[in-house]
Design a protein around this motif. Structure first.
Motif, mmCIF file in Angstrom:
data_model
loop_
_atom_site.group_PDB
_atom_site.id
_atom_site.type_symbol
_atom_site.label_atom_id
_atom_site.label_comp_id
_atom_site.label_asym_id
_atom_site.label_seq_id
_atom_site.Cartn_x
_atom_site.Cartn_y
_atom_site.Cartn_z
ATOM 1 N N GLN A 190 -7.140 -1.682 -4.525
ATOM 2 C CA GLN A 190 -7.852 -0.656 -5.301
ATOM 3 C C GLN A 190 -7.782 0.700 -4.596
ATOM 4 O OE1 GLN A 190 -9.272 -1.056 -8.367
ATOM 5 N NE2 GLN A 190 -9.804 1.105 -8.396
ATOM 6 N N ASP A 191 -7.659 0.690 -3.272
ATOM 7 C CA ASP A 191 -7.621 1.935 -2.495
ATOM 8 C C ASP A 191 -6.257 2.597 -2.465
ATOM 9 O OD1 ASP A 191 -10.293 1.549 -1.872
ATOM 10 O OD2 ASP A 191 -9.818 0.429 -0.049
ATOM 11 N N ALA A 192 -5.212 1.888 -2.904
ATOM 12 C CA ALA A 192 -3.855 2.450 -2.835
ATOM 13 C C ALA A 192 -3.076 2.106 -4.105
ATOM 14 C CB ALA A 192 -3.128 1.916 -1.608
ATOM 15 N N LEU A 193 -3.679 2.379 -5.243
ATOM 16 C CA LEU A 193 -3.004 2.078 -6.509
ATOM 17 C C LEU A 193 -1.829 3.026 -6.735
ATOM 18 C CD1 LEU A 193 -6.040 1.465 -8.868
ATOM 19 C CD2 LEU A 193 -4.464 -0.246 -7.958
ATOM 20 N N PRO A 194 -0.702 2.495 -7.204
ATOM 21 C CA PRO A 194 0.437 3.362 -7.524
ATOM 22 C C PRO A 194 0.307 3.926 -8.934
ATOM 23 C CG PRO A 194 1.033 1.085 -7.898
ATOM 24 C CD PRO A 194 -0.379 1.076 -7.359
ATOM 25 N N ALA A 195 1.125 4.912 -9.231
ATOM 26 C CA ALA A 195 1.285 5.311 -10.630
ATOM 27 C C ALA A 195 1.944 4.103 -11.306
ATOM 28 C CB ALA A 195 2.176 6.541 -10.730
ATOM 29 N N LEU A 196 1.525 3.754 -12.512
ATOM 30 C CA LEU A 196 1.952 2.505 -13.143
ATOM 31 C C LEU A 196 2.416 2.736 -14.568
ATOM 32 C CD1 LEU A 196 1.997 -0.683 -13.220
ATOM 33 C CD2 LEU A 196 -0.359 -0.537 -14.026
ATOM 34 N N THR A 197 3.547 2.124 -14.910
ATOM 35 C CA THR A 197 4.016 2.095 -16.293
ATOM 36 C C THR A 197 4.348 0.650 -16.622
ATOM 37 O OG1 THR A 197 4.978 4.305 -16.143
ATOM 38 C CG2 THR A 197 5.781 2.890 -17.915
ATOM 39 N N ILE A 198 3.812 0.152 -17.727
ATOM 40 C CA ILE A 198 4.132 -1.193 -18.200
ATOM 41 C C ILE A 198 4.833 -1.052 -19.540
ATOM 42 C CG2 ILE A 198 3.216 -3.408 -18.981
ATOM 43 C CD1 ILE A 198 0.978 -3.103 -16.980
ATOM 44 N N LEU A 199 6.005 -1.673 -19.630
ATOM 45 C CA LEU A 199 6.792 -1.621 -20.863
ATOM 46 C C LEU A 199 6.977 -3.028 -21.411
ATOM 47 C CD1 LEU A 199 9.561 0.745 -19.496
ATOM 48 C CD2 LEU A 199 7.743 1.371 -21.074
ATOM 49 N N PHE A 200 6.724 -3.197 -22.703
ATOM 50 C CA PHE A 200 7.015 -4.462 -23.369
ATOM 51 C C PHE A 200 8.388 -4.321 -24.004
ATOM 52 C CE2 PHE A 200 2.475 -4.609 -22.865
ATOM 53 C CZ PHE A 200 2.261 -5.930 -22.508
ATOM 54 N N SER A 260 0.821 -1.220 0.000
ATOM 55 C CA SER A 260 0.000 0.000 0.000
ATOM 56 C C SER A 260 0.849 1.262 0.000
ATOM 57 C CB SER A 260 -0.936 0.015 1.210
ATOM 58 O OG SER A 260 -1.880 -1.013 1.090
ATOM 59 N N ASP A 261 2.145 1.139 0.330
ATOM 60 C CA ASP A 261 3.049 2.287 0.328
ATOM 61 C C ASP A 261 3.643 2.565 -1.048
ATOM 62 O OD1 ASP A 261 2.759 2.770 3.087
ATOM 63 O OD2 ASP A 261 4.211 1.182 3.532
ATOM 64 N N LEU A 262 3.355 1.706 -2.031
ATOM 65 C CA LEU A 262 3.865 1.943 -3.386
ATOM 66 C C LEU A 262 3.272 3.216 -3.954
ATOM 67 C CD1 LEU A 262 3.702 -1.554 -5.145
ATOM 68 C CD2 LEU A 262 5.728 -0.303 -4.421
ATOM 69 N N VAL A 263 4.119 4.032 -4.567
ATOM 70 C CA VAL A 263 3.629 5.227 -5.249
ATOM 71 C C VAL A 263 3.930 5.162 -6.748
ATOM 72 C CG1 VAL A 263 3.681 6.706 -3.223
ATOM 73 C CG2 VAL A 263 5.710 6.537 -4.659
ATOM 74 N N LYS A 264 4.901 4.316 -7.149
ATOM 75 C CA LYS A 264 5.244 4.171 -8.573
ATOM 76 C C LYS A 264 5.676 2.740 -8.809
ATOM 77 C CE LYS A 264 6.487 5.446 -12.798
ATOM 78 N NZ LYS A 264 5.796 4.585 -13.717
ATOM 79 N N LEU A 265 5.118 2.113 -9.818
ATOM 80 C CA LEU A 265 5.479 0.750 -10.192
ATOM 81 C C LEU A 265 5.758 0.734 -11.691
ATOM 82 C CD1 LEU A 265 5.741 -2.281 -9.455
ATOM 83 C CD2 LEU A 265 3.294 -2.496 -9.956
ATOM 84 N N THR A 266 6.918 0.206 -12.053
ATOM 85 C CA THR A 266 7.268 0.025 -13.461
ATOM 86 C C THR A 266 7.442 -1.473 -13.692
ATOM 87 O OG1 THR A 266 8.411 2.147 -13.487
ATOM 88 C CG2 THR A 266 8.875 0.646 -15.312
ATOM 89 N N VAL A 267 6.717 -1.989 -14.670
ATOM 90 C CA VAL A 267 6.747 -3.420 -14.977
ATOM 91 C C VAL A 267 7.305 -3.588 -16.386
ATOM 92 C CG1 VAL A 267 5.369 -5.528 -15.181
ATOM 93 C CG2 VAL A 267 4.712 -3.768 -13.518
ATOM 94 N N TYR A 268 8.304 -4.457 -16.505
ATOM 95 C CA TYR A 268 8.915 -4.776 -17.796
ATOM 96 C C TYR A 268 8.481 -6.189 -18.159
ATOM 97 C CZ TYR A 268 11.877 -0.927 -16.284
ATOM 98 O OH TYR A 268 12.338 0.287 -15.838
ATOM 99 N N ILE A 269 7.847 -6.349 -19.311
ATOM 100 C CA ILE A 269 7.361 -7.649 -19.767
ATOM 101 C C ILE A 269 8.038 -7.976 -21.091
ATOM 102 C CG2 ILE A 269 5.335 -8.935 -20.555
ATOM 103 C CD1 ILE A 269 3.639 -7.201 -18.668
ATOM 104 N N VAL A 270 8.606 -9.194 -21.205
ATOM 105 C CA VAL A 270 9.283 -9.603 -22.434
ATOM 106 C C VAL A 270 8.241 -10.025 -23.466
ATOM 107 C CG1 VAL A 270 10.901 -11.238 -23.472
ATOM 108 C CG2 VAL A 270 11.370 -10.290 -21.215
ATOM 109 N N LEU A 271 8.283 -9.371 -24.610
ATOM 110 C CA LEU A 271 7.370 -9.678 -25.718
ATOM 111 C C LEU A 271 7.492 -11.148 -26.124
ATOM 112 C CD1 LEU A 271 7.867 -6.572 -28.016
ATOM 113 C CD2 LEU A 271 5.725 -7.317 -26.997
#
Length: 181
Positions: free
Chosen positions: A153-163, A124-135
């Motif tokens: 759902q009450d503590a969603l971080p800013a999210l970036t997903i990169l392939f 719940s303390d996450l404020v930014k999450l970056t996820v790298y997924i291999v195509l």
């Protein structure tokens, strides 16, 4: 012209006085005798972290129409010490990389959770999450199959997903970097 010269001279004299003042610093304090205990004053407790999550109409529309499968917060403001967590990937407790993409996603989240706990934080303390997924090795569905077990759902971080085409080794299909407060 005279006023400019006077201003320059005053600035130079002031700078010289500041330099001389710094050179006359007091001598270093003497150490206390070995049998004498010197107590340092206790540090004031840190204020509780402040996290404000912002959402806007455009972000909500993006989630509904462009990427309805993802959950994220549009912006997160943090006014407390931050923790940066890097390179959490799909390995088990013994460091063995798991074979299936969904297992790797689950293990990456579990490893992220353990890293946060080791620093006294939670998911719940996450404020930014970056996820790298291999195509071609892992899919968004694999990620989504485990994400809701870890992110509230009450503590969603800013999210970036990169392939990406690849990660550190050919056996790693997903990796996560995070910022928590």
């Amino acid at each position: 012209l005279v006023a400019s010269l006077v201003a320059i001279v005053v600035a130079m004299v002031t700078a010289a006085l500041v330099l001389l003042d710094h050179r006359k610093s007091p001598p270093p304090p003497t150490a206390a005798p070995a049998d004498e205990i010197v107590e340092e004053p206790a540090a004031a407790p840190a204020p509780p972290p402040k996290v404000t999550r912002f959402d806007c109409e455009i972000a909500a529309a993006q989630r509904r129409h462009c990427v309805p499968l993802l959950r994220w917060m549009n912006a997160v403001e943090v006014t407390s010490p931050m923790l940066f967590v890097s390179a959490q990937f799909g390995a088990d407790d013994k460091g063995v990389i798991l074979p299936r993409p969904d297992q790797q996603c689950d293990a990456a989240f579990a490893n992220l959770d353990r890293a946060l706990q080791s620093a006294g934080r939670t998911m719940s303390d996450l404020v930014k999450l970056t996820v790298y997924i291999v195509l071609g090795k892992c899919s968004l569905a694999d990620y989504r199959s485990v994400e809701s077990r870890y992110l509230s759902q009450d503590a969603l971080p800013a999210l970036t997903i990169l392939f990406v085409p690849a990660l550190a080794t050919q056996d790693i299909y997903v990796q996560m970097d995070a910022v928590a407060c």
